[in-house]
Write a protein that holds these residues in place. Sequence first.
Motif, short mmCIF file in Angstrom:
data_model
loop_
_atom_site.label_atom_id
_atom_site.label_comp_id
_atom_site.label_asym_id
_atom_site.label_seq_id
_atom_site.Cartn_x
_atom_site.Cartn_y
_atom_site.Cartn_z
N ASN A 602 0.83 -1.20 0.00
CA ASN A 602 0.00 0.00 0.00
C ASN A 602 0.87 1.26 0.00
N LYS A 603 1.93 1.22 0.78
CA LYS A 603 2.86 2.35 0.82
C LYS A 603 3.52 2.53 -0.54
N ARG A 604 3.90 1.41 -1.15
CA ARG A 604 4.56 1.46 -2.48
C ARG A 604 3.60 2.02 -3.52
N ILE A 605 2.33 1.61 -3.47
CA ILE A 605 1.34 2.11 -4.43
C ILE A 605 1.17 3.62 -4.28
N GLY A 606 1.10 4.09 -3.01
CA GLY A 606 0.96 5.51 -2.77
C GLY A 606 2.12 6.30 -3.37
N ASN A 607 3.33 5.77 -3.23
CA ASN A 607 4.50 6.46 -3.79
C ASN A 607 4.45 6.48 -5.32
N ILE A 608 4.00 5.37 -5.92
CA ILE A 608 3.90 5.30 -7.39
C ILE A 608 2.90 6.33 -7.90
N ASN A 623 -9.26 -0.60 -18.37
CA ASN A 623 -9.62 -1.20 -19.65
C ASN A 623 -9.06 -2.61 -19.69
N GLU A 624 -9.96 -3.61 -19.63
CA GLU A 624 -9.49 -5.00 -19.59
C GLU A 624 -8.71 -5.38 -20.85
N GLN A 625 -9.00 -4.71 -21.97
CA GLN A 625 -8.31 -5.04 -23.22
C GLN A 625 -6.82 -4.70 -23.15
N LEU A 626 -6.47 -3.76 -22.23
CA LEU A 626 -5.07 -3.35 -22.12
C LEU A 626 -4.29 -4.14 -21.07
N LEU A 627 -4.95 -5.09 -20.45
CA LEU A 627 -4.25 -5.94 -19.47
C LEU A 627 -3.49 -7.02 -20.23
N GLN A 628 -2.17 -7.00 -20.18
CA GLN A 628 -1.36 -7.91 -21.00
C GLN A 628 -0.69 -9.01 -20.17
N GLU A 629 -0.07 -8.60 -19.06
CA GLU A 629 0.70 -9.56 -18.27
C GLU A 629 -0.24 -10.45 -17.45
N PRO A 630 0.12 -11.70 -17.29
CA PRO A 630 -0.71 -12.61 -16.49
C PRO A 630 -0.94 -12.09 -15.06
N GLY A 675 6.04 -9.18 -11.31
CA GLY A 675 6.04 -9.49 -12.74
C GLY A 675 5.58 -8.39 -13.67
N VAL A 676 5.22 -7.20 -13.13
CA VAL A 676 4.66 -6.15 -14.01
C VAL A 676 5.44 -4.85 -13.83
N MET A 677 5.80 -4.23 -14.95
CA MET A 677 6.42 -2.91 -14.93
C MET A 677 5.29 -1.87 -15.01
N VAL A 678 5.04 -1.18 -13.89
CA VAL A 678 3.91 -0.23 -13.85
C VAL A 678 4.14 0.92 -14.82
N ASN A 679 5.30 1.54 -14.72
CA ASN A 679 5.58 2.71 -15.55
C ASN A 679 6.14 2.29 -16.91
N ALA A 680 5.29 1.62 -17.66
CA ALA A 680 5.68 1.18 -19.01
C ALA A 680 5.86 2.39 -19.92
N GLU A 681 6.68 2.20 -20.95
CA GLU A 681 6.93 3.31 -21.87
C GLU A 681 5.68 3.66 -22.66
N GLN A 682 4.87 2.65 -22.98
CA GLN A 682 3.65 2.88 -23.73
C GLN A 682 2.62 3.56 -22.82
N ALA A 683 2.17 4.77 -23.19
CA ALA A 683 1.35 5.61 -22.31
C ALA A 683 0.06 4.94 -21.89
N ASP A 684 -0.65 4.30 -22.84
CA ASP A 684 -1.94 3.72 -22.47
C ASP A 684 -1.78 2.56 -21.49
N LEU A 685 -0.70 1.78 -21.66
CA LEU A 685 -0.45 0.69 -20.71
C LEU A 685 -0.12 1.25 -19.32
N ARG A 686 0.71 2.30 -19.32
CA ARG A 686 1.12 2.90 -18.04
C ARG A 686 -0.10 3.45 -17.29
N LEU A 687 -0.95 4.21 -17.98
CA LEU A 687 -2.13 4.79 -17.33
C LEU A 687 -3.11 3.72 -16.88
N ASN A 688 -3.22 2.66 -17.65
CA ASN A 688 -4.13 1.57 -17.28
C ASN A 688 -3.67 0.89 -16.00
#
Length: 711
Positions: A602-608, A623-630, A675-688
Amino acid sequence: MTVQNLLIELFVEELPPKALKKLGEAFASVLHEQLKAQGLASEGSVATAYASPRRLAAHVTQVVGKAADKAVQQKLMPVSVGLDASGNATPALLKRLQAAGADASAVPLLRRAMDGKAEALFYDSVAPGTTLEAGLQKALGEAIAKLPIPKVMTYQLESGCELPGWSSVQFVRPAHGLVALHGDAVVPVTALGLTAGRATHGHRFEAARDPIEIGTADGYAATLREQGAVIASFEERRAAIEAQLQAAAARAGEGLSPIEDEALLDEVTALVERPNVLTCAFETEFLEVPQECLILTMKANQKYFPLLDAQARLTNKFLVVSNISPADPSAVIEGNERVVRPRLADAKFFFDQDRKKSLAERVPALAKVVYHNKLGTQGERTERVRAIASAVGQQLGGEVLAKAADQAAMLAKADLLTDMVGEFPELQGIMGGYYARHDGLSEDIAFAIEDHYKPRFAGDELPRGQAGTAVALADKLETLVGMFGIGNLPTGDKDPFALRRHALGIVRMLVEKKLPLDMPAVIARAASAFGSLLPDAEKSNAQLLNFFYERVAGYLRELGYSVQEADAVIAVRPLWGEMPERLDAVRAFAKLPEAPALAAANKRIGNILKKAGETDQVNAAVNEQLLQEPAEKALHAAMQAVVPRADAQFEAGDYTGSLQTLAALREPVDAFFDGVMVNAEQADLRLNRQGLLKTLHQAMNRVADLSRLAA
């Protein structure tokens, strides 16, 4: 080296009773610490304080006649400064040696040692231990200087003292004798123009002889008891009085007991040297007066202990703690009964006169009583309290409660204009309740008037009934909002308007009664009652709200909640009445094995989310269509199953269940961060992904800010 016990006594005129206990404890404590600091008393030494109306004394065990010598290592100066090229002492070194009590002959004995990066000269010597006479003289001076004296007296020394003539001394009361014994030997110290000996004085009237010679330090208390008719120990006298009070009450009648008052017991203990409890009585006709009036006048003015029956009702009997023990106590009893009678007659007169005028008839006169030069009269204050009480009553119980609160608030301060409250200000509110009943008002209104000052102190009971609660909240809020509004804030230990106490009283009422009041809105409503009197109400209201939350945090810690638990709940700014349930939920959650990992996540999410910029701009709709990683798909699926159930429990007030339901998200949350990079380079993935985390963050922090539990 002689080890004996030490006795010091200052014999003085009657000491202030309310300060005696502290004076005795401070005298013995400082004396003891000073003796230990000089090596005259061992670490295992014990000090016993004695304090009676005419003496302060201390008995200290394991005191030596002379302190042990001490090895002293003194750094003088660097070798390069103290010795010349030929190794001879420089003038600077000789001067330093002279200051240390040595001469040039000590130069060959100086020790060389490294001091940092340079070699320095050290002078090793032995300091002789202080003698008991010198050390006790210093300790006695410190003990006298550091006494918590409420008010110092300046008096002239008697002729024949060490400092004769018109020399004057400052002390709490004129001192007439000084005893200092080490074992059976007198230590010839001086203090307050007196030279120590072994003679003291006992009871003014019942001592077997005068003066009394104290043979040994250990025989002090016994000698005073046997020859002087004095119980020197404050605690022993107090225990004797307490036992006699209980015994006298039992003899006076079945089920009777003396009123409990620790402060009165301490004060009476400080007034007598040889307590003797006697039973007295007054005419039963005085019992028609409210018992609070009679009890107060007997306690405050006469230092008597009223006797109560098994139902805690005042009887016409009371107990007197006398300082003499005559064979026939009838004269003492009659004298005390004669003295108390006019006091009770005054109380009855005030009560009878006050009832000739109703509370409502007194209200207009409040406009002539100044409350504060910047906030107007008591009449104006009453109108503000009425407005606040009505608003609080409306919110807590609708129109009926609002009307009752308004009526009680209108009459609450009227008893300030009565003769009884004028004589006994402590009875304000209490007398208002009695007079309200006499005026034919309902019990709820009478209780509200009586209780609107509550809680008066820490641990005091809360107001009875909703009307009393509404008026008590309004009365304290008006004070706080007004004083903060004109800049009268408490600073340090100064709080002349008792604002901290008022704030804590409001906190207690809201939390313990679980009242659904929104404090920012209530404060704003209270401020509006002042019209244009407050220069910057918005700023002062914000200051007051922060002040309240400081009191809330302290109050919750006093209830046994940890700093982290209290901070976690306070951070989400819930209604104060909900705090106990939320705190219990947080405590239960913290015991779960999943708690540490979820709190850290929770603390980590707040910082992100903070680093993402304006977190409110992050689209929380995923957007469920933008969920890529398992892992992100698994977290989203788990949230779809868990969060609605947790939200439903939250809305139903099941805070514990809500947090325990959310604990099931631990594994998918851990897997997401692995397993997931939150701040992905692709903007729509990052915002999702940020939106997914924001949804999770909101769900996890509804009960409390769980990040405050993270280590």
